[in-house]
Design a protein around this motif. Structure first.
Motif, PDB file in Angstrom:
ATOM      1  N   GLY A 169       0.809  -1.202   0.000  1.00  0.00           N
ATOM      2  CA  GLY A 169       0.000   0.000   0.000  1.00  0.00           C
ATOM      3  C   GLY A 169       0.844   1.254   0.000  1.00  0.00           C
ATOM      4  O   GLY A 169       1.870   1.323   0.677  1.00  0.00           O
ATOM      5  N   LEU A 170       0.392   2.244  -0.764  1.00  0.00           N
ATOM      6  CA  LEU A 170       1.037   3.556  -0.817  1.00  0.00           C
ATOM      7  C   LEU A 170      -0.037   4.633  -0.729  1.00  0.00           C
ATOM      8  O   LEU A 170      -1.216   4.359  -0.936  1.00  0.00           O
ATOM      9  CB  LEU A 170       1.821   3.723  -2.127  1.00  0.00           C
ATOM     10  N   GLY A 171       0.385   5.843  -0.485  1.00  0.00           N
ATOM     11  CA  GLY A 171      -0.539   6.963  -0.404  1.00  0.00           C
ATOM     12  C   GLY A 171      -0.859   7.581  -1.749  1.00  0.00           C
ATOM     13  O   GLY A 171      -1.526   8.613  -1.823  1.00  0.00           O
ATOM     14  N   TYR A 172      -0.385   6.974  -2.797  1.00  0.00           N
ATOM     15  CA  TYR A 172      -0.633   7.452  -4.155  1.00  0.00           C
ATOM     16  C   TYR A 172      -0.617   6.253  -5.096  1.00  0.00           C
ATOM     17  O   TYR A 172      -0.171   5.166  -4.730  1.00  0.00           O
ATOM     18  CB  TYR A 172       0.448   8.459  -4.581  1.00  0.00           C
ATOM     19  N   ARG A 173      -1.081   6.459  -6.300  1.00  0.00           N
ATOM     20  CA  ARG A 173      -1.079   5.399  -7.311  1.00  0.00           C
ATOM     21  C   ARG A 173       0.264   5.423  -8.041  1.00  0.00           C
ATOM     22  O   ARG A 173       0.548   6.347  -8.805  1.00  0.00           O
ATOM     23  CB  ARG A 173      -2.221   5.596  -8.295  1.00  0.00           C
ATOM     24  N   ALA A 174       1.081   4.421  -7.812  1.00  0.00           N
ATOM     25  CA  ALA A 174       2.348   4.293  -8.534  1.00  0.00           C
ATOM     26  C   ALA A 174       2.049   3.785  -9.940  1.00  0.00           C
ATOM     27  O   ALA A 174       1.122   3.005 -10.146  1.00  0.00           O
ATOM     28  CB  ALA A 174       3.283   3.335  -7.810  1.00  0.00           C
ATOM     29  N   VAL A 175       2.850   4.223 -10.888  1.00  0.00           N
ATOM     30  CA  VAL A 175       2.652   3.829 -12.277  1.00  0.00           C
ATOM     31  C   VAL A 175       3.912   3.123 -12.759  1.00  0.00           C
ATOM     32  O   VAL A 175       5.020   3.664 -12.672  1.00  0.00           O
ATOM     33  CB  VAL A 175       2.361   5.059 -13.168  1.00  0.00           C
ATOM     34  N   SER A 176       3.747   1.906 -13.232  1.00  0.00           N
ATOM     35  CA  SER A 176       4.844   1.114 -13.767  1.00  0.00           C
ATOM     36  C   SER A 176       4.250  -0.049 -14.543  1.00  0.00           C
ATOM     37  O   SER A 176       3.216  -0.599 -14.145  1.00  0.00           O
ATOM     38  CB  SER A 176       5.714   0.572 -12.617  1.00  0.00           C
ATOM     39  N   PRO A 177       4.920  -0.468 -15.612  1.00  0.00           N
ATOM     40  CA  PRO A 177       4.423  -1.648 -16.337  1.00  0.00           C
ATOM     41  C   PRO A 177       4.513  -2.923 -15.491  1.00  0.00           C
ATOM     42  O   PRO A 177       3.858  -3.911 -15.807  1.00  0.00           O
ATOM     43  CB  PRO A 177       5.320  -1.726 -17.574  1.00  0.00           C
ATOM     44  N   ARG A 178       5.279  -2.895 -14.418  1.00  0.00           N
ATOM     45  CA  ARG A 178       5.400  -4.063 -13.532  1.00  0.00           C
ATOM     46  C   ARG A 178       4.165  -4.254 -12.664  1.00  0.00           C
ATOM     47  O   ARG A 178       3.929  -5.344 -12.158  1.00  0.00           O
ATOM     48  CB  ARG A 178       6.613  -3.904 -12.611  1.00  0.00           C
TER      49      ARG A 178
END
Length: 127
Positions: A74-83
């Protein structure tokens, strides 16, 4: 390895080396991490859960390799990565990310940076 860990990997024994590599890095790089093996997932926590390992079906069955793990955090934001195979927002300002790994070298610096950030994010939660 404990009996409960062996039971967790009984149907997915080819994934055990992936887990062992990931767990070693987490324990070495995120001080104070506790590991709890449950029936359907292995949890990593400080005062709060910050990541888990499971066999979630985030990849279609036909495309799923024989050995894989899904690392969720969980993070406080939406991470963006093809993984990142899937992302959910269970609450405002909380994003759950699911990253499949199929090779031990995928327990890399990028994944560990997300897990370190997830650990800090979990530790900052209000009690």
């Amino acid at each position: 390895m404990t009996a409960i860990t062996a039971a967790f990997f009984a149907a997915h024994s080819a994934a055990l080396p992936l887990y062992e590599c990931l767990e070693a890095r987490i324990l070495a790089e995120i001080p104070g991490t506790r590991v709890e093996v449950r029936k359907t997932q292995i949890n990593f926590s400080n005062e709060h859960l910050f990541a888990c390992v499971s066999f979630l079906p985030v990849v279609k069955a036909a495309l799923r390799p024989p050995a894989y793990l899904v690392v969720s955090f969980g993070l406080g934001y939406r991470a963006v990565s093809p993984r990142i195979a899937a992302v959910a927002q269970p609450r405002p300002n909380r994003w759950t990310h699911h990253v499949p790994i199929v090779r031990a070298d995928e327990a890399d610096d990028e994944l560990l940076s997300w897990l370190k950030e997830a650990s800090a994010f979990a530790a900052a939660k209000r009690r």
